[in-house]
Motif scaffolding. Structure first.
Motif, PDB file in Angstrom:
ATOM      1  N   VAL A  70       0.867  -1.178   0.000  1.00 25.72           N
ATOM      2  CA  VAL A  70       0.000   0.000   0.000  1.00 25.72           C
ATOM      3  C   VAL A  70       0.906   1.231   0.000  1.00 25.72           C
ATOM      4  CG1 VAL A  70      -1.762   1.305   1.241  1.00 25.72           C
ATOM      5  CG2 VAL A  70      -1.850  -1.196   1.214  1.00 25.72           C
ATOM      6  N   SER A  71       0.839   2.033  -1.065  1.00 27.57           N
ATOM      7  CA  SER A  71       1.678   3.216  -1.176  1.00 27.57           C
ATOM      8  C   SER A  71       0.808   4.463  -1.238  1.00 27.57           C
ATOM      9  CB  SER A  71       2.580   3.129  -2.416  1.00 27.57           C
ATOM     10  OG  SER A  71       1.810   3.000  -3.604  1.00 27.57           O
ATOM     11  N   HIS A  72       1.383   5.596  -0.843  1.00 29.52           N
ATOM     12  CA  HIS A  72       0.559   6.800  -0.725  1.00 29.52           C
ATOM     13  C   HIS A  72       1.418   8.054  -0.856  1.00 29.52           C
ATOM     14  CE1 HIS A  72       2.068   6.215   3.412  1.00 29.52           C
ATOM     15  NE2 HIS A  72       1.559   5.006   3.313  1.00 29.52           N
ATOM     16  N   MET A  73       0.842   9.079  -1.489  1.00 23.95           N
ATOM     17  CA  MET A  73       1.440  10.414  -1.561  1.00 23.95           C
ATOM     18  C   MET A  73       0.274  11.384  -1.521  1.00 23.95           C
ATOM     19  SD  MET A  73       3.161  13.127  -1.891  1.00 23.95           S
ATOM     20  CE  MET A  73       2.376  13.979  -3.232  1.00 23.95           C
ATOM     21  N   ASN A  74       0.015  11.941  -0.360  1.00 29.59           N
ATOM     22  CA  ASN A  74      -1.233  12.670  -0.138  1.00 29.59           C
ATOM     23  C   ASN A  74      -1.043  14.157   0.104  1.00 29.59           C
ATOM     24  OD1 ASN A  74      -1.565   9.731   1.430  1.00 29.59           O
ATOM     25  ND2 ASN A  74      -3.162  10.226  -0.046  1.00 29.59           N
ATOM     26  N   HIS A  96      10.020   7.511  -6.301  1.00 28.35           N
ATOM     27  CA  HIS A  96      10.607   7.759  -4.988  1.00 28.35           C
ATOM     28  C   HIS A  96      10.035   6.832  -3.917  1.00 28.35           C
ATOM     29  CE1 HIS A  96      12.847  11.074  -6.448  1.00 28.35           C
ATOM     30  NE2 HIS A  96      11.864  11.944  -6.514  1.00 28.35           N
ATOM     31  N   VAL A  97       8.859   6.277  -4.172  1.00 25.30           N
ATOM     32  CA  VAL A  97       8.190   5.441  -3.175  1.00 25.30           C
ATOM     33  C   VAL A  97       8.320   3.956  -3.509  1.00 25.30           C
ATOM     34  CG1 VAL A  97       5.958   4.897  -2.107  1.00 25.30           C
ATOM     35  CG2 VAL A  97       6.566   7.282  -2.585  1.00 25.30           C
ATOM     36  N   LEU A  98       8.235   3.596  -4.786  1.00 27.80           N
ATOM     37  CA  LEU A  98       8.085   2.189  -5.179  1.00 27.80           C
ATOM     38  C   LEU A  98       9.277   1.611  -5.922  1.00 27.80           C
ATOM     39  CD1 LEU A  98       4.340   2.312  -6.288  1.00 27.80           C
ATOM     40  CD2 LEU A  98       5.269   1.069  -4.322  1.00 27.80           C
ATOM     41  N   ASP A  99      10.343   2.377  -6.109  1.00 25.63           N
ATOM     42  CA  ASP A  99      11.424   1.895  -6.976  1.00 25.63           C
ATOM     43  C   ASP A  99      12.077   0.617  -6.478  1.00 25.63           C
ATOM     44  OD1 ASP A  99      12.473   3.285  -4.834  1.00 25.63           O
ATOM     45  OD2 ASP A  99      14.075   4.259  -5.966  1.00 25.63           O
ATOM     46  N   THR A 100      12.429   0.548  -5.188  1.00 28.87           N
ATOM     47  CA  THR A 100      13.133  -0.650  -4.709  1.00 28.87           C
ATOM     48  C   THR A 100      12.214  -1.868  -4.676  1.00 28.87           C
ATOM     49  OG1 THR A 100      12.707   0.134  -2.456  1.00 28.87           O
ATOM     50  CG2 THR A 100      14.878   0.562  -3.386  1.00 28.87           C
ATOM     51  N   ALA A 101      10.958  -1.661  -4.294  1.00 25.73           N
ATOM     52  CA  ALA A 101      10.023  -2.793  -4.280  1.00 25.73           C
ATOM     53  C   ALA A 101       9.837  -3.332  -5.689  1.00 25.73           C
ATOM     54  CB  ALA A 101       8.680  -2.360  -3.689  1.00 25.73           C
ATOM     55  N   HIS A 102       9.712  -2.445  -6.656  1.00 26.85           N
ATOM     56  CA  HIS A 102       9.509  -2.895  -8.040  1.00 26.85           C
ATOM     57  C   HIS A 102      10.711  -3.676  -8.546  1.00 26.85           C
ATOM     58  CE1 HIS A 102       9.443  -2.523 -12.468  1.00 26.85           C
ATOM     59  NE2 HIS A 102       8.143  -2.709 -12.303  1.00 26.85           N
ATOM     60  N   GLU A 103      11.912  -3.170  -8.274  1.00 30.82           N
ATOM     61  CA  GLU A 103      13.097  -3.847  -8.801  1.00 30.82           C
ATOM     62  C   GLU A 103      13.384  -5.155  -8.076  1.00 30.82           C
ATOM     63  OE1 GLU A 103      17.893  -3.241  -9.627  1.00 30.82           O
ATOM     64  OE2 GLU A 103      16.725  -1.557  -8.816  1.00 30.82           O
ATOM     65  N   PHE A 104      13.452  -5.125  -6.756  1.00 33.90           N
ATOM     66  CA  PHE A 104      13.964  -6.288  -6.032  1.00 33.90           C
ATOM     67  C   PHE A 104      12.904  -7.352  -5.762  1.00 33.90           C
ATOM     68  CE2 PHE A 104      16.989  -2.851  -4.779  1.00 33.90           C
ATOM     69  CZ  PHE A 104      18.014  -3.303  -5.599  1.00 33.90           C
ATOM     70  N   GLY A 138       4.880   7.351   1.415  1.00 31.81           N
ATOM     71  CA  GLY A 138       5.579   6.124   1.757  1.00 31.81           C
ATOM     72  C   GLY A 138       4.794   4.894   1.377  1.00 31.81           C
ATOM     73  N   LYS A 139       5.056   3.792   2.091  1.00 36.09           N
ATOM     74  CA  LYS A 139       4.466   2.503   1.732  1.00 36.09           C
ATOM     75  C   LYS A 139       4.440   1.577   2.929  1.00 36.09           C
ATOM     76  CE  LYS A 139       9.046   1.332  -0.040  1.00 36.09           C
ATOM     77  NZ  LYS A 139       9.536   2.714   0.052  1.00 36.09           N
ATOM     78  N   GLU A 140       3.487   0.656   2.903  1.00 39.15           N
ATOM     79  CA  GLU A 140       3.421  -0.454   3.846  1.00 39.15           C
ATOM     80  C   GLU A 140       3.502  -1.745   3.037  1.00 39.15           C
ATOM     81  OE1 GLU A 140       2.754   2.955   5.368  1.00 39.15           O
ATOM     82  OE2 GLU A 140       0.984   2.256   4.287  1.00 39.15           O
ATOM     83  N   ARG A 168       7.148  -0.894   6.956  1.00 40.75           N
ATOM     84  CA  ARG A 168       6.722   0.413   6.472  1.00 40.75           C
ATOM     85  C   ARG A 168       7.937   1.289   6.233  1.00 40.75           C
ATOM     86  NH1 ARG A 168       6.965   4.611   9.788  1.00 40.75           N
ATOM     87  NH2 ARG A 168       7.277   4.311  12.038  1.00 40.75           N
ATOM     88  N   GLY A 169       7.810   2.151   5.249  1.00 37.90           N
ATOM     89  CA  GLY A 169       8.918   3.046   4.932  1.00 37.90           C
ATOM     90  C   GLY A 169       8.409   4.294   4.256  1.00 37.90           C
ATOM     91  N   GLY A 170       9.242   5.303   4.190  1.00 38.68           N
ATOM     92  CA  GLY A 170       8.883   6.560   3.545  1.00 38.68           C
ATOM     93  C   GLY A 170       9.278   6.558   2.085  1.00 38.68           C
ATOM     94  N   SER A 171       9.692   7.702   1.609  1.00 38.48           N
ATOM     95  CA  SER A 171      10.060   7.851   0.205  1.00 38.48           C
ATOM     96  C   SER A 171      11.575   8.020   0.079  1.00 38.48           C
ATOM     97  CB  SER A 171       9.349   9.056  -0.395  1.00 38.48           C
ATOM     98  OG  SER A 171       9.810  10.251   0.218  1.00 38.48           O
ATOM     99  N   HIS A 172      12.031   8.125  -1.161  1.00 39.54           N
ATOM    100  CA  HIS A 172      13.438   8.337  -1.464  1.00 39.54           C
ATOM    101  C   HIS A 172      14.287   7.251  -0.789  1.00 39.54           C
ATOM    102  CE1 HIS A 172      11.506  12.125  -2.469  1.00 39.54           C
ATOM    103  NE2 HIS A 172      12.596  12.483  -3.151  1.00 39.54           N
TER     104      HIS A 172
END
Length: 454
Positions: free
Chosen positions: A184-188, A253-261, A340-342, A352-356
């Protein structure tokens, strides 16, 4: 196609003998600096220029901006008085191709593609701000060109060279992050187009053109629009014709590492709900997207009042907020949720983590000492320049950045049409929706077609 198939396709097209776009080839003379040309020199571009210059690994030899002399360009002009000046990157490449080693491309979303493509055709390394390109097809073509021409490439999602990159990679490798069922990702935060409250019924009326601005070159591959200040100085991000909205700005900035790894590849569908303020010109006031990947679902929540339920609450916004227990004041988080994201695992663990580059932590165990992971050897900008010199591999080459950006391009299509779409990975086509499928490739304006031929 999934990421492996995507990479296999571009490699089959004639790749260099190293991972495409990652590592410079040939010997680099010790002590020699990278000759850098900058396409875009104000706002975010000026920040990138300062970061690249601070490495002491480059010479700024050319400054190119369609609004050369505009107030936002003056800092760069004053900092590098000996650099050659251009309003049109095509003229720059025609006049000084042998004086350039690498190119920073940090202009509006719709203009990334032609400048980056022109540079790569000349064998130049390119650092391109996120999102990689404006359309799904442009992302694929840039990855293919990077492979064909064997050049160093980097997308400017700078967190991909900070702590989260190394942490996430290590934790997936060692099995600490595993069996993920949902993200679950968010930028509000408020966005530029929110000032119009979704009530945009037409393109803005023509206004007098600033004398410093070359409007024809600013438009680039986009179809003709009469000049209006609501298109420039960052407001281009608001319009479907020029920008990629909140996804293009914050998605990487939020999903790059999850998408790659987590090796997500491309989704089979994008579902949209919770939409407010939809119109045919600028992005909606809010919406929730669900990207249906074969391995798991990724939700994306945007809009100041459109927040997901999360297993924690926070008191502060704009960075790494101070946590309070989930039993704290009801709905305290609804106006204070950070980007960020959960990450939900099937065993019940939630990261859970933030961005960048911010680190991820286990919910309920925020004070635990994190398991070790490697430290970064260089910033994102230094990593790029060292790769040009053959000393490092870039961490966000187009082979990685293109599929990630394509995910966001699909999300932008769902937002633009306000309907869910299904995507055929093998055909790289949107299913049973000719209008949506046509938006995978937006034809360029007459005179710009050659950039789409590799």
């Amino acid at each position: 196609m999934d990421r492996r198939s995507f990479l296999g396709g571009i490699l089959a097209a004639g790749a260099a003998p190293f991972l495409p776009g990652c590592l410079g080839s040939g010997a680099w003379r010790p002590g020699r600096k990278v000759n850098l040309a900058c396409v875009g020199i104000g706002c975010q571009a000026w920040y990138d220029i300062q970061q690249l210059w601070a490495t002491d690994l480059c010479n700024v030899v050319a400054l190119c901006d369609t609004d050369l002399g505009g107030e936002q360009t003056l800092s760069a002009l004053n900092a590098f008085p000996k650099a050659k000046l251009y309003r049109d990157f095509r003229a720059m490449f025609d006049e000084m191709p042998d004086e350039i080693d690498a190119v920073l491309v940090a202009n509006p979303d719709h203009s990334h593609f032609p400048a980056a493509m022109a540079a790569m055709k000349l064998g130049k390394a390119v650092y391109v701000e996120k999102p990689l390109a404006h359309t799904f097809e442009e992302c694929a073509l840039l990855a293919k060109a990077a492979s064909k021409y064997g050049v160093v490439t980097q997308m400017g999602n700078q967190g991909h060279s900070e702590g989260n990159y190394f942490q996430f990679r290590e934790y997936v490798k060692t099995g600490l992050i595993k069996d993920v069922s949902k993200i679950v990702s968010h930028m509000n935060f408020g966005r530029r187009w929110h000032k119009w409250n979704g009530a945009v019924a037409a393109y803005p009326a023509e206004q007098f053109l600033p004398v410093s601005l070359d409007w024809d070159v600013w438009l680039g591959t986009a179809q003709w629009h009469a000049y209006n200040r609501d298109y420039v100085m960052g407001d281009w991000r608001s319009w479907y014709d020029f920008g990629n909205g909140c996804l293009g700005d914050w998605g990487a900035h939020v999903l790059d590492t999850a998408h790659e790894f987590l090796d997500l590849g491309l989704p089979t569908a994008v579902e949209i709900r919770n939409v407010k303020g939809h119109n045919g010109f600028v992005f909606p006031m809010q919406d929730t997207l669900t990207f249906k990947f074969r391995k798991l679902d990724v939700e994306w929540w945007e809009g100041t009042d459109n927040l997901p339920e999360v297993p924690w609450k926070t008191k502060a916004s704009g960075g790494r907020g101070k946590d309070v227990p989930a039993s704290g004041a009801a709905d305290l988080w609804r106006t204070k949720l950070d980007p960020g994201k959960e990450i939900y695992q099937r065993d019940g663990t939630v990261w859970r983590g933030g961005s960048h580059g911010s680190l991820v932590r286990r919910c309920g165990a925020e004070r635990e000492k994190l398991p070790p992971f490697p430290e970064s050897t260089s910033t994102h900008w230094k990593n790029f320049l060292l790769a040009v010199m053959g000393e490092e591999r870039t961490r966000s080459p187009f082979s990685v950045a293109a599929p990630l950006s394509q995910v966001f391009c699909l999300g932008c299509i769902a937002q633009r049409l306000n309907r869910s779409i299904r995507f055929d990975e093998s055909a790289c086509a949107i299913v049973d929706d000719p209008v949506a499928n046509a938006l995978l490739r937006i034809p360029p304006r007459k005179g710009w077609e050659s950039f789409y031929r590799i």
